[in-house]
Scaffold this motif. Structure first.
Motif, PDB file in Angstrom:
ATOM      1  N   ILE A 130      -5.424   2.506   2.696  1.00  0.00           N
ATOM      2  CA  ILE A 130      -5.528   2.959   1.299  1.00  0.00           C
ATOM      3  C   ILE A 130      -5.829   1.784   0.383  1.00  0.00           C
ATOM      4  N   LEU A 153     -11.363   3.889  -4.936  1.00  0.00           N
ATOM      5  CA  LEU A 153     -10.311   4.903  -5.063  1.00  0.00           C
ATOM      6  C   LEU A 153      -9.821   4.996  -6.498  1.00  0.00           C
ATOM      7  N   ARG A 212      -0.853   4.141  -6.902  1.00  0.00           N
ATOM      8  CA  ARG A 212      -1.310   3.693  -5.582  1.00  0.00           C
ATOM      9  C   ARG A 212      -0.268   2.783  -4.941  1.00  0.00           C
ATOM     10  N   THR A 262       2.584   4.856  -3.695  1.00  0.00           N
ATOM     11  CA  THR A 262       2.205   5.590  -2.492  1.00  0.00           C
ATOM     12  C   THR A 262       2.292   4.702  -1.260  1.00  0.00           C
ATOM     13  N   CYS A 263       1.742   3.512  -1.359  1.00  0.00           N
ATOM     14  CA  CYS A 263       1.769   2.591  -0.216  1.00  0.00           C
ATOM     15  C   CYS A 263       3.178   2.091   0.063  1.00  0.00           C
ATOM     16  N   LEU A 265      -2.014  10.785  -6.002  1.00  0.00           N
ATOM     17  CA  LEU A 265      -1.789   9.919  -4.847  1.00  0.00           C
ATOM     18  C   LEU A 265      -0.365  10.080  -4.293  1.00  0.00           C
ATOM     19  N   THR A 279     -10.895  12.392  -4.576  1.00  0.00           N
ATOM     20  CA  THR A 279      -9.752  11.511  -4.297  1.00  0.00           C
ATOM     21  C   THR A 279      -9.146  11.866  -2.954  1.00  0.00           C
ATOM     22  N   SER A 280      -9.012  13.165  -2.703  1.00  0.00           N
ATOM     23  CA  SER A 280      -8.438  13.627  -1.441  1.00  0.00           C
ATOM     24  C   SER A 280      -9.278  13.185  -0.248  1.00  0.00           C
ATOM     25  N   VAL A 286      -8.681   9.389   0.466  1.00  0.00           N
ATOM     26  CA  VAL A 286      -7.380   9.102   1.083  1.00  0.00           C
ATOM     27  C   VAL A 286      -7.333   9.648   2.508  1.00  0.00           C
TER      28      VAL A 286
END
Length: 513
Positions: free
Chosen positions: A90, A97, A116, A119-120, A173, A203-204, A207
């Motif tokens: 990602i 992104l 982001r 998320t990571c 995200l 976006t989907s 990812v």
């Protein structure tokens, strides 16, 4: 098969044709009827996507079922490596992104980059959980116990099976394709099928590409992660009711969530439905706190309501304020903060339309007054709306059930109360909430002590002297609550404990320690 280079979106004017990711293959033909949208400009983007049907449904489920047989046997270390690799992939997407998310959501760059990072980080948090030994309870046999011998027992958990995740609109995200639901299900040993959200399909795709690259790098089965697009509601119903699906995670409206829950209960074998459906997040300002810190409270409240243009599930939508001499100055500050705003852009035209309708309903209720509205020479249309502030009195609460209808967007309702007895009468009538917040001094809290059990009964997270917008992703977080905040108040959707949603207990008797 689709090459990675086709996913390198350049700008909002570059044509792009998305595809489903099924059994490790990018497939399906995009149609002009299903396209991405740019809310900031109220216009369609030249990014188109396919519509799933019966063939895609069959392929998805067959692949997920096959993958489960292998993925459930992987080691915790292998799953941890997979989650870490997803986070890395990602991050490798870089500015492509970020710019894609901004185009599809109108969220600012700092917000997207922060999400982001969250998320990571949560992917790596689950990887860290898997680095620890699996929790189990072991009791050795007691053959000499009287009057009966005791068997050897070991309590463990096993993954449920393929999990269906519906991506959320407001966190493209962190609650979407690689969000907390996907991360926790993969950590638990469950393959994941994601139904992409129609508000951010490009976006989907990006990812999903990152997840699939991580899957290949970790040599995992193709059906461990799959992504499907569908605008038709009947396809979502078929996903929900398919026997291969063993659990469902959803974040969205109460109306749609209740419909999904009904469909799941109609299955031959019902499965867990983990839905987060709505919350007003009531906030109680206490008298001494207002007298001492009214100005600071007004500033913090305005920031919280307006943050993310009011599109957080933890936005404070009902704010109880004492009716006392200092109240006027605090209201003046709040009014100034709201009137200083202008048009803001919401995620979709549908969300904006719902917001405007909800505000019109509030404005028409007897005893409810609109205190403030953002100022703009332009008219609200498409995805653009004005922030609003409303006020009423606690004595009218029982006459106005509409106050408990969530307004998703940059608005809140102030409710003046004279005594805590009025609050005590209101609390038992509150619907379930993600959060309840109390702003009060130590002396305030002493007076509030008898009401704390009522507040606890309302919510999953009880907060003192801090706005509810902002959810720490950690092992101590509870993001859920009594219905309709969530459909199963025993579990959280945020933090490492969310892993428990996708495993079940198994007791091994006389199999050895």
């Amino acid at each position: 098969m689709r090459n990675d280079s086709l996913f390198q979106l350049q700008d909002a004017n570059t044509p792009f044709a998305g595809r489903h990711l099924i059994d490790g293959v990018w497939q399906g033909e995009a149609t002009a009827e299903f396209h991405s949208y740019m809310p900031a400009e109220n216009r369609a983007l030249p990014w188109t996507f396919p519509e799933a049907g019966s063939a895609e449904l069959q392929a998805l489920m067959q692949s997920a079922q096959t993958a489960f047989g292998q993925y459930r046997q992987t080691s915790r270390a292998a799953r941890a490596a997979f989650l870490r690799q997803i986070a890395t992939e990602i991050e490798v997407l870089g500015s492509v992104l970020v710019e894609t998310v901004m185009a599809e959501t109108a969220l600012p760059q700092a917000r997207v980059e922060g999400e982001r990072g969250r998320t990571c980080n949560q992917l790596r948090l689950f990887a860290g959980l898997l680095d620890e030994p699996a929790a189990s309870t072991y009791l050795p046999a007691q053959p000499q116990r009287v009057p009966l011998p005791a068997p050897e027992l070991r309590l463990d958990t096993v993954p449920l099976g393929p999990v269906l995740v519906f991506a959320a609109s407001n966190f493209p995200l962190a609650f979407s394709v690689a969000g907390g639901d996907t991360a926790s299900a993969l950590a638990a040993g469950c393959p994941v099928i994601v139904k992409a959200h129609n508000a951010h399909p490009a976006t989907s795709a990006l990812v999903a590409q990152a997840i699939d690259k991580a899957r290949q790098a970790c040599d995992l089965p193709a059906g461990v992660f799959q992504l499907v697009y569908a605008q038709r509601h009947d396809f979502s119903a078929q996903l929900l009711q398919h026997p291969v699906v063993k659990a469902v995670a959803f974040t969205g409206s109460e109306l749609l969530g209740l419909h999904f829950q009904k469909l799941i209960q109609q299955r031959a074998v019902p499965v867990p439905f983990y839905g987060e459906l709505g919350s007003q997040n009531p906030l109680l300002l206490l008298p001494e706190q207002l007298a001492l810190h009214g100005a600071a409270f007004a500033t913090a409240l305005a920031q919280s309501v307006l943050q993310g243009n009011g599109q957080f599930c933890t936005r404070p939508g009902l704010v109880f304020v004492p009716d006392q001499p200092e109240t006027g100055a605090m209201l003046d500050m709040l009014t100034g903060s709201f009137t200083a705003t202008s048009l803001v852009t919401l995620l979709t035209a549908k969300i904006a339309e719902g917001y405007r309708h909800s505000c019109a309903v509030l404005n028409g209720l007897p005893g409810v007054t609109q205190l403030a509205e953002g100022r703009s020479a332009l008219v609200e249309k498409g995805c653009q709306v004005l922030p609003r502030l409303f006020i009423t009195d606690a004595m009218r609460w029982h006459e106005l059930p509409q106050l408990q209808h969530e307004v998703f967007g940059p608005a809140t309702v102030l409710i003046r109360y004279r005594t805590l007895a009025e609050i005590a009468a209101i609390l038992p009538t509150l619907k379930g909430q993600l959060t309840c917040t109390v702003y009060g001094t130590d002396q305030d809290l002493q007076a509030l002590q008898p009401l704390l059990p009522l507040l606890v009964d309302c919510c999953g997270r009880l907060i003192r002297n801090q706005m509810p917008t902002g959810v720490e992703v950690c092992s101590a977080m509870q993001h859920g609550g009594p219905f309709p905040a969530s459909t199963d108040l025993r579990f959280t959707a945020v933090g490492t404990a969310s892993y428990q949603r996708f495993v079940r207990p198994i007791c091994w008797q006389n199999f050895g320690g």
